[in-house]
Design a protein around this motif. Structure first.
Motif, PDB file in Angstrom:
ATOM      1  N   THR A  50       0.816  -1.210   0.000  1.00  0.00           N
ATOM      2  CA  THR A  50       0.000   0.000   0.000  1.00  0.00           C
ATOM      3  C   THR A  50       0.849   1.259   0.000  1.00  0.00           C
ATOM      4  N   LYS A  51       1.918   1.248   0.766  1.00  0.00           N
ATOM      5  CA  LYS A  51       2.731   2.461   0.919  1.00  0.00           C
ATOM      6  C   LYS A  51       3.768   2.635  -0.190  1.00  0.00           C
ATOM      7  N   VAL A  52       4.288   1.534  -0.731  1.00  0.00           N
ATOM      8  CA  VAL A  52       5.369   1.639  -1.711  1.00  0.00           C
ATOM      9  C   VAL A  52       4.925   1.255  -3.118  1.00  0.00           C
ATOM     10  N   LEU A  53       4.412   0.045  -3.278  1.00  0.00           N
ATOM     11  CA  LEU A  53       4.144  -0.440  -4.636  1.00  0.00           C
ATOM     12  C   LEU A  53       2.956   0.232  -5.317  1.00  0.00           C
ATOM     13  N   LEU A  54       1.850   0.394  -4.622  1.00  0.00           N
ATOM     14  CA  LEU A  54       0.693   1.024  -5.269  1.00  0.00           C
ATOM     15  C   LEU A  54       0.998   2.442  -5.753  1.00  0.00           C
ATOM     16  N   PRO A  55       1.598   3.306  -4.941  1.00  0.00           N
ATOM     17  CA  PRO A  55       1.953   4.636  -5.451  1.00  0.00           C
ATOM     18  C   PRO A  55       2.959   4.573  -6.602  1.00  0.00           C
ATOM     19  N   LEU A  56       3.842   3.596  -6.568  1.00  0.00           N
ATOM     20  CA  LEU A  56       4.824   3.426  -7.633  1.00  0.00           C
ATOM     21  C   LEU A  56       4.131   3.051  -8.939  1.00  0.00           C
ATOM     22  N   ILE A  57       3.160   2.158  -8.847  1.00  0.00           N
ATOM     23  CA  ILE A  57       2.438   1.691 -10.030  1.00  0.00           C
ATOM     24  C   ILE A  57       1.464   2.740 -10.553  1.00  0.00           C
ATOM     25  N   THR A  58       0.699   3.333  -9.648  1.00  0.00           N
ATOM     26  CA  THR A  58      -0.347   4.279 -10.060  1.00  0.00           C
ATOM     27  C   THR A  58       0.162   5.697 -10.254  1.00  0.00           C
ATOM     28  N   GLY A  59       1.297   6.018  -9.629  1.00  0.00           N
ATOM     29  CA  GLY A  59       1.801   7.383  -9.707  1.00  0.00           C
ATOM     30  C   GLY A  59       1.049   8.330  -8.796  1.00  0.00           C
ATOM     31  N   GLN A  60       0.173   7.798  -7.973  1.00  0.00           N
ATOM     32  CA  GLN A  60      -0.640   8.613  -7.065  1.00  0.00           C
ATOM     33  C   GLN A  60      -0.254   8.351  -5.616  1.00  0.00           C
ATOM     34  N   PRO A  61      -0.209   9.396  -4.803  1.00  0.00           N
ATOM     35  CA  PRO A  61       0.074   9.163  -3.378  1.00  0.00           C
ATOM     36  C   PRO A  61      -1.100   8.453  -2.702  1.00  0.00           C
ATOM     37  N   LEU A  62      -0.788   7.785  -1.653  1.00  0.00           N
ATOM     38  CA  LEU A  62      -1.784   7.043  -0.892  1.00  0.00           C
ATOM     39  C   LEU A  62      -2.589   7.982  -0.009  1.00  0.00           C
ATOM     40  N   PRO A  63      -3.922   7.841   0.018  1.00  0.00           N
ATOM     41  CA  PRO A  63      -4.718   8.656   0.947  1.00  0.00           C
ATOM     42  C   PRO A  63      -4.285   8.358   2.391  1.00  0.00           C
ATOM     43  N   PRO A  64      -4.061   9.390   3.206  1.00  0.00           N
ATOM     44  CA  PRO A  64      -3.575   9.197   4.580  1.00  0.00           C
ATOM     45  C   PRO A  64      -4.452   8.270   5.422  1.00  0.00           C
ATOM     46  N   GLU A  65      -5.770   8.321   5.235  1.00  0.00           N
ATOM     47  CA  GLU A  65      -6.654   7.465   6.032  1.00  0.00           C
ATOM     48  C   GLU A  65      -6.468   5.984   5.686  1.00  0.00           C
ATOM     49  N   LYS A  66      -6.137   5.684   4.458  1.00  0.00           N
ATOM     50  CA  LYS A  66      -5.867   4.306   4.038  1.00  0.00           C
ATOM     51  C   LYS A  66      -4.587   3.805   4.706  1.00  0.00           C
ATOM     52  N   LEU A  67      -3.552   4.625   4.680  1.00  0.00           N
ATOM     53  CA  LEU A  67      -2.287   4.261   5.313  1.00  0.00           C
ATOM     54  C   LEU A  67      -2.463   4.097   6.821  1.00  0.00           C
ATOM     55  N   GLU A  68      -3.242   4.954   7.433  1.00  0.00           N
ATOM     56  CA  GLU A  68      -3.493   4.864   8.875  1.00  0.00           C
ATOM     57  C   GLU A  68      -4.185   3.545   9.228  1.00  0.00           C
TER      58      GLU A  68
END
Length: 154
Positions: A50-68
């Protein structure tokens, strides 16, 4: 793979502490190896993905609530790990390092590589990590994790 590790331990007659012949110690190792799949492994991998690969693939930052949410799931598993498996022992199966410790630490390195230092505010976990690294060999441990520690540089 746990199955491969168990095969290698038996095929190459590794030192007994890795997979103890004492049935109680072995049961403790087996218990952890069974538990970790849906706890430490699942939650640690989820944070890494969630924190590394998804943003790398999508080019979008992770929503903070998802990471929390993902981080809190891992924190619950870490608390269970400390209370149920580490307790007040140096290693999961007692006084010597085992496959359970090796598998646990390797899985916990994924969130660390993602930038979440889960050892920072957990002194018991931090000391356990130090003992496992020393038992394996600090240089060997660092070499084994060199690539994943640089994953953020992709």
């Amino acid at each position: 793979s746990i199955a491969i590790l168990l095969y290698l331990v038996q095929k190459f007659k590794t030192p007994d502490h890795w997979y103890p012949s004492d049935l109680q110690k072995r049961a403790r190792v087996d218990e952890y190896l069974s538990w970790q799949h849906v706890n430490i492994r699942a939650k640690g991998s989820k944070l890494f993905l969630t924190k590394v690969l998804l943003p790398l693939i999508t080019g979008q930052p992770l929503p903070p609530e998802k990471l929390e949410f993902v981080t809190e799931e891992l924190n619950v598993a870490l608390k269970q790990f400390e209370e149920k498996f580490l307790q007040d022992k140096p290693f999961i199966a007692g006084s010597e390092v085992s496959l359970a410790d090796l598998v646990a630490l390797v899985e916990l390195m994924q969130p660390v590589c993602a930038g979440y230092d889960l050892f920072e505010e957990r002194p018991k976990l931090k000391e356990w990590r130090r003992r496992v690294e020393e038992a394996v060999g600090k240089q060997l441990f660092q070499e084994a994790h060199e690539e994943i520690m640089n994953v953020k540089n992709l």
